[in-house]
Design a protein around this motif. Structure first.
Motif, PDB file in Angstrom:
ATOM      1  N   CYS A  60     -71.300   7.048 -16.240  1.00 53.31           N
ATOM      2  CA  CYS A  60     -70.512   6.334 -17.251  1.00 53.31           C
ATOM      3  C   CYS A  60     -71.326   6.261 -18.547  1.00 53.31           C
ATOM      4  O   CYS A  60     -72.476   5.838 -18.538  1.00 53.31           O
TER       5      CYS A  60
ATOM      6  N   CYS B 238     -64.547   4.086 -14.798  1.00 54.04           N
ATOM      7  CA  CYS B 238     -65.790   3.514 -14.299  1.00 54.04           C
ATOM      8  C   CYS B 238     -65.466   2.259 -13.484  1.00 54.04           C
ATOM      9  O   CYS B 238     -64.820   1.333 -13.985  1.00 54.04           O
TER      10      CYS B 238
ATOM     11  N   LEU C 140     -71.033   4.244 -20.893  1.00 58.07           N
ATOM     12  CA  LEU C 140     -71.192   2.856 -21.331  1.00 58.07           C
ATOM     13  C   LEU C 140     -72.288   2.117 -20.563  1.00 58.07           C
ATOM     14  O   LEU C 140     -73.075   1.377 -21.140  1.00 58.07           O
ATOM     15  N   CYS C 141     -72.295   2.307 -19.225  1.00 61.84           N
ATOM     16  CA  CYS C 141     -73.247   1.536 -18.421  1.00 61.84           C
ATOM     17  C   CYS C 141     -74.173   2.415 -17.574  1.00 61.84           C
ATOM     18  O   CYS C 141     -74.969   1.911 -16.796  1.00 61.84           O
TER      19      CYS C 141
ATOM     20  N   CYS D  83     -67.728  -0.953 -15.028  1.00 63.50           N
ATOM     21  CA  CYS D  83     -67.240  -1.686 -16.203  1.00 63.50           C
ATOM     22  C   CYS D  83     -65.719  -1.727 -16.280  1.00 63.50           C
ATOM     23  O   CYS D  83     -65.178  -2.288 -17.227  1.00 63.50           O
TER      24      CYS D  83
END
Ligand SMILES: [Zn+2]
Length: 122
Positions: A90, A74, A92-93, A77
């Motif tokens: 992603c 990513c 995570l984000c 991040c």
């Protein structure tokens, strides 16, 4: 790639490999791993394989197909990530700014066999 082609080349690899080891080896299970981006249909490959494997040492073999997670990086991040579903952001984000790596793999991870004794009846 076409599923029939894949199924027949798998069958060829598997029967040749087991024939090398022992002439009376029969295949019980075949474990495959397929990359997340590989668009082959698992069920179609299984179906084709079943038909093609008739009267071979792989007849009645069970094919177990697993999807490999897709790896990526990513850019937002700055982390290595992996996904297991075809939802290309992603985890995570939720960014779509990701460099994905690979995804088209196909590997035979293991083959389970049994030895058939000469005197054994079908
Ligand atoms: Zn991210």
């Amino acid at each position: 790639m076409h599923e029939t082609v894949i199924a027949s080349s798998l069958l060829k690899i598997i029967t040749e490999e087991t024939a090398k080891q022992h002439k009376n080896l029969y295949v019980d299970e075949i474990h495959l791993k397929i990359g997340l981006l590989n668009c082959i249909e698992a069920q179609t490959v299984q179906g084709c394989f079943e038909i093609l494997a008739e009267n071979t040492r792989a007849e009645h073999a069970k094919m177990i197909i697993e999807r490999l997670p897709l790896q990526g990086f990513c850019n937002d991040c700055q982390k290595n990530i992996s996904i297991t579903k075809r939802h290309f952001v992603c985890p995570l984000c939720q960014s779509g700014n990701v460099d994905w790596q690979g995804g088209n793999e196909m590997q035979i991870t293991s083959i389970k066999v049994h030895e058939k004794k000469e005197e054994e009846k079908e």
